[in-house]
Design a protein around this motif. Sequence first.
Motif, mmCIF file in Angstrom:
data_model
loop_
_atom_site.group_PDB
_atom_site.id
_atom_site.type_symbol
_atom_site.label_atom_id
_atom_site.label_comp_id
_atom_site.label_asym_id
_atom_site.label_seq_id
_atom_site.Cartn_x
_atom_site.Cartn_y
_atom_site.Cartn_z
ATOM 1 N N PHE A 1 0.710 -1.275 0.041
ATOM 2 C CA PHE A 1 0.060 0.028 0.091
ATOM 3 C C PHE A 1 0.912 1.275 -0.070
ATOM 4 N N GLN A 2 2.010 1.206 0.798
ATOM 5 C CA GLN A 2 2.610 2.636 1.023
ATOM 6 C C GLN A 2 3.564 2.781 -0.220
ATOM 7 N N THR A 3 4.166 1.812 -0.683
ATOM 8 C CA THR A 3 4.937 2.050 -1.974
ATOM 9 C C THR A 3 3.835 2.491 -3.103
ATOM 10 N N ALA A 4 2.701 1.807 -3.200
ATOM 11 C CA ALA A 4 1.989 2.222 -4.517
ATOM 12 C C ALA A 4 1.449 3.627 -4.245
ATOM 13 N N ASP B 1 14.357 -4.317 -1.879
ATOM 14 C CA ASP B 1 14.226 -3.266 -1.366
ATOM 15 C C ASP B 1 13.231 -3.379 -0.038
ATOM 16 N N LEU B 2 12.308 -4.318 0.063
ATOM 17 C CA LEU B 2 11.520 -4.701 0.892
ATOM 18 C C LEU B 2 11.348 -6.191 1.346
ATOM 19 N N LEU B 3 11.186 -6.473 2.645
ATOM 20 C CA LEU B 3 11.036 -8.042 2.819
ATOM 21 C C LEU B 3 10.152 -8.342 4.079
ATOM 22 N N SER B 4 9.267 -9.264 3.847
ATOM 23 C CA SER B 4 8.391 -9.470 4.929
ATOM 24 C C SER B 4 8.732 -10.807 5.845
ATOM 25 N N THR B 5 8.542 -10.676 6.913
ATOM 26 C CA THR B 5 8.758 -12.152 7.640
ATOM 27 C C THR B 5 7.654 -12.174 8.940
ATOM 28 N N SER B 6 7.757 -13.388 9.539
ATOM 29 C CA SER B 6 6.793 -13.551 10.573
ATOM 30 C C SER B 6 7.553 -14.556 11.602
ATOM 31 N N THR C 1 14.441 3.278 0.301
ATOM 32 C CA THR C 1 13.110 3.566 0.079
ATOM 33 C C THR C 1 12.527 4.293 1.306
ATOM 34 N N ASN C 2 11.471 5.327 0.805
ATOM 35 C CA ASN C 2 10.868 6.166 1.832
ATOM 36 C C ASN C 2 9.336 6.243 1.663
ATOM 37 N N PHE C 3 8.596 5.713 2.503
ATOM 38 C CA PHE C 3 7.251 6.134 2.887
ATOM 39 C C PHE C 3 6.658 6.154 4.138
ATOM 40 N N PRO C 4 5.650 6.890 4.231
ATOM 41 C CA PRO C 4 5.049 7.233 5.609
ATOM 42 C C PRO C 4 4.521 5.782 6.273
ATOM 43 N N SER C 5 4.193 5.873 7.505
ATOM 44 C CA SER C 5 3.437 4.731 8.306
ATOM 45 C C SER C 5 2.284 4.467 7.765
ATOM 46 N N LEU C 6 2.143 3.028 7.765
ATOM 47 C CA LEU C 6 0.739 2.783 7.300
ATOM 48 C C LEU C 6 -0.141 2.878 8.644
ATOM 49 N N ILE C 7 0.251 2.560 9.762
ATOM 50 C CA ILE C 7 -0.300 2.726 11.172
ATOM 51 C C ILE C 7 0.168 3.935 11.706
ATOM 52 N N THR D 1 10.853 4.957 15.171
ATOM 53 C CA THR D 1 11.395 6.259 14.396
ATOM 54 C C THR D 1 10.627 6.572 13.286
ATOM 55 N N LYS D 2 9.095 6.599 13.766
ATOM 56 C CA LYS D 2 7.931 7.284 12.999
ATOM 57 C C LYS D 2 7.576 6.263 11.887
ATOM 58 N N ARG D 3 8.120 5.027 11.895
ATOM 59 C CA ARG D 3 7.541 4.156 10.931
ATOM 60 C C ARG D 3 6.631 3.268 11.084
ATOM 61 N N ARG D 4 6.135 3.084 12.277
ATOM 62 C CA ARG D 4 5.114 2.062 12.521
ATOM 63 C C ARG D 4 4.787 2.453 14.153
ATOM 64 N N ALA D 5 3.554 3.159 14.319
ATOM 65 C CA ALA D 5 2.942 3.560 15.547
ATOM 66 C C ALA D 5 2.451 2.266 16.312
ATOM 67 N N GLY D 6 2.725 2.533 17.694
ATOM 68 C CA GLY D 6 2.247 1.536 18.444
ATOM 69 C C GLY D 6 3.220 1.030 19.346
ATOM 70 N N THR D 7 2.899 0.895 20.766
ATOM 71 C CA THR D 7 3.976 0.444 21.755
ATOM 72 C C THR D 7 4.537 -1.181 21.319
#
Length: 382
Positions: A80-83, A194-199, A218-224, A231-237
Amino acid sequence: MKQVYLDNAATTPMSPEVIDLMVDKMKNVYGNASTGYGLGRDASMVMEVSRRALAKSINAKETEIIFTSGGTESDNTAIFQTARKRVNMGKHIITTVIEHQAVLKPLETLEKEGFEVTYLPVDEHGNISLTDFKSALRDDTILVTIMMGNNEVGSRMPIHEIGEILKDHQAWFHTDAVQAYGLIDIDVKADHIDLLSTSAHKINGPKMMGFLYKSNETNFPSLIQGGEQETKRRAGTENVPAIAGFEKAVEFLTATEKANLQTKYFEFKQQVIAGLTNNDVKFEINGELSEASLNHVLNLWIPGISTEIMQTNLDLAGFAVSGGSACTAGNLEPSHVLIAMFGKNSPRVSESIRISFGHYTTTEEIADFIEAISSIYKRLTK
């Protein structure tokens, strides 16, 4: 009745070492990592040590690791954020028809917003063609999102080759590595990712924990949206005990251990195939028997017996297997992966089961499984 767990592609049991470490952190490191006093600094230190170790596991910088709730959030954020960030550069995206729903669903949403998505086909082994990929790539392509390894049939995508093609192109390269991370060596720099997901829950770590690797280029705003964590890239404790548990799970997965596991799982595959063959069970492999695959996944077509009936009978006998992705197993829709490989009218899409091995799977359990499925097969095909 003894329970034998053979659905490790869906999730894995947490290792005792991970559990013990997380309990310790829950008791003793309970501060908010964003606070400035001692308990908060302790939590922040645990988190940053873990971030450094996880970054090292894929040859990334620690500043490129964002903690998330897992693969789905990481995939959604990357797509979403890349698009939305790069829409002025183009609206074309490339993916494959066998991606996880955490990739396909966001792309469906983006198509409704006016983006154009090219879905690369796969052959009967679940592999894409690099020729098809090159033909699909356009000047206005802004994102390529292709999984590292498939969760239903174990096929591996040509990630390095795609990265080489894209290294001088404007498109950002995202890979869903949820099924592959911890089983094969990953080098995001060498592969130009550039981007990689894990779990974490796929490698005997905690659920609802993962990370998104996001290259510093890469640079895009936080989805959450919310606080300024990560560092402002993903909100939440941040979930510090789970982060520490994720690191602990990764600690055991050295290059040698990953190679050993792949060998062990390939031997399990051969054991199943030989055992079923010797017991006159008719079956075919969905995918291919190759050591280059993700060897913890074995998908079998058993002609004449529906997935639901075989899965139910195995469950009653104490064996947990799957009919496909755990994220879609609750509905009656056939596997989109098998449809892509064999066509919607193939009996394989409704007569296949997925067996997936894990760290705690034993040769004895595989032998018991062979005996059980052979008995069920003979009873149901009388």
